[in-house]
Enzyme design. Sequence first.
Site, short mmCIF file in Angstrom:
data_model
loop_
_atom_site.label_atom_id
_atom_site.label_comp_id
_atom_site.label_asym_id
_atom_site.label_seq_id
_atom_site.Cartn_x
_atom_site.Cartn_y
_atom_site.Cartn_z
N CYS A 74 0.82 -1.21 0.00
CA CYS A 74 0.00 0.00 0.00
C CYS A 74 0.87 1.27 0.00
CB CYS A 74 -1.00 -0.03 1.14
SG CYS A 74 -2.42 1.03 0.77
N HIS A 128 -3.71 -5.09 1.14
CA HIS A 128 -3.39 -5.54 2.50
C HIS A 128 -3.90 -6.98 2.66
CE1 HIS A 128 -2.28 -1.62 4.08
NE2 HIS A 128 -3.38 -1.10 3.59
N1 LIG Z 1 -3.27 1.91 3.67
C1 LIG Z 1 -2.29 2.62 3.16
O1 LIG Z 1 -1.13 2.29 3.25
C2 LIG Z 1 -2.69 3.92 2.51
C3 LIG Z 1 -1.67 4.45 1.57
C4 LIG Z 1 -1.83 5.93 1.26
N2 LIG Z 1 -1.75 6.70 2.47
C5 LIG Z 1 -3.14 6.18 0.54
O2 LIG Z 1 -4.09 6.60 1.15
O3 LIG Z 1 -3.22 5.93 -0.63
#
Ligand SMILES: NC(=O)CC[C@H](N)C(=O)O
Length: 536
Positions: free
Chosen positions: A356, A449
């Site tokens: 992510c 995830h």
């Molecule tokens: N869950 C995350 O790692 C989010 C990744 C990043 N902050 C986004 O919103 O795209």
Amino acid sequence: MTVSVTADRSGRTGPPGGGLLVAGTTSDAGKSVVTAGICRWLVRKGVKVAPFKAQNMSLNSFVTRDGAEIGRAQAMQAAAARVEPSALMNPVLLKPGSDRSSQVVLMGKPVGELSARGYHAGRQEQLFGTVTECLAELRRTHDAVICEGAGSPAEINLRRSDIVNMGIARAARLPVVVVGDIDRGGVFASFFGTTALLSPEDQELIAGYVVNKFRGDVSLLEPGLEMLRDLTGRRTFGVLPFAHGLGIDEEDGLRVSLRGAVRESVVAPPHGADVLRVAVCAVPLMSNFTDVDALAAEPGVVVRFVDRPEELADADLVVVPGTRGTVRALAWLRERGLAEALARRAAEGRPVLGICGGYQLLGERIDDDVESRAGTVEGLGLLPVRVRFAVEKTLARPVGEALGEHVEGYEIHHGVAEVLGGDEAFISDDQGHSLDGCRVGAVWGTHWHGSLESDGFRRAFLRRVATAAGRAFVPAPDTSFGALREEQLDRLGDLIEEHADTDALLRLIEDGVPGGLPFIPPGAPPLTRSLQGGNR
Ligand SMILES: NC(=O)CC[C@H](N)C(=O)O
């Protein structure tokens, strides 16, 4: 704001189900696991039970089947209760973006970014209707709802706007048990003080206490519990022993310092000749660091959180996990020299996995007018990916195939990735069309995830990592992450069954607040203007 509140109709009719609120003397006293343990104990007895937490502050979140984002702790408690997680179980989720502001997720969807001051100055109270409706709906459709409080119920500066502790308990007239962590010490003073700092009306609901994380001889504790009963007129419902390895789905990646922490899911000798060392970069605003729990569940895989480049030297795999601050994490990696170490690894063909936010920052370029508002920022350039942040959040539960295995995941991100090349896509659909992520050499990245919880995929991935790292590591053929999870939840249920007075707890849940609980002076200080949220 009005939010429509609906639950799956379970066919349950009759009066609203019973309820209980599990509060704590402090954060981290064990409310989440006690709530989960009660859920598991009840469902094993055939009680249709659901968890509930009006408001959670956490960067570890989960996506329900219908695309709502809730705290992972409530999803774990739903699993304990053997019910499908729903937004009703955690209607308000606050995701910190800094020490002073959070993204507010309401009924599973982000509704804006708010400062803590703004939140306590009125916004929180506006949500009270929604959270009480959610709880009422759960009680209509379940025999019992086990609610979890947040922090301590005796935060006298926040009581007026509280919607998650005594606020909701009062509205729903729930009996409250207070959990205290005896491992930290001060548990008697904490129980007494927590009670004595509540208003008479709030005290009426405090039915008693649960001692958590106890080591040693209970007979030495018992006289203290008797004295506590004499002092407060309230009983202790259980003394739960310290149990290792039960810290599943902790709430808060912000507060818990994970630096140097070793993640242990199972402790078993490696299946093959070598162990596999995994270093997880403890980036700022780390989100869903629980992703690596599935790696730690493999015998012979050692997972630790790191924040210095020299700690990458002996790692066979480096994971850059998710983060609520992609651009901030990127700057942090550069400042600490980790960015350089990652680039060196990539050039040497040594494995790196970005998940992510960790995937996004491995790319070439990030356009972010949403999360950091930093505009265009150069990424680490290890993957041919460009990321543009969108106002709309992607919340999904995708399935696909990777490395020849079935893989399931969940997505929580604003950034949208465009993959411009690479050696291959990472995850594809069953026709072989790319779904997400990519690989270059031994650098992999994905927005998904939870993918490592898919057993076949995790084993295939670890075999690839072992080969690239030159380790004679062989994943055990039969590790089932789902089964391990179930075992942990059963252990939580056992903890309640074996160490709590379950008859008394059941009466509390069914019959509600017991009468005649005495008032402990001095009670809460009056809510003066200076204590009101908006006037500080
Ligand atoms: N869950 C995350 O790692 C989010 C990744 C990043 N902050 C986004 O919103 O795209």
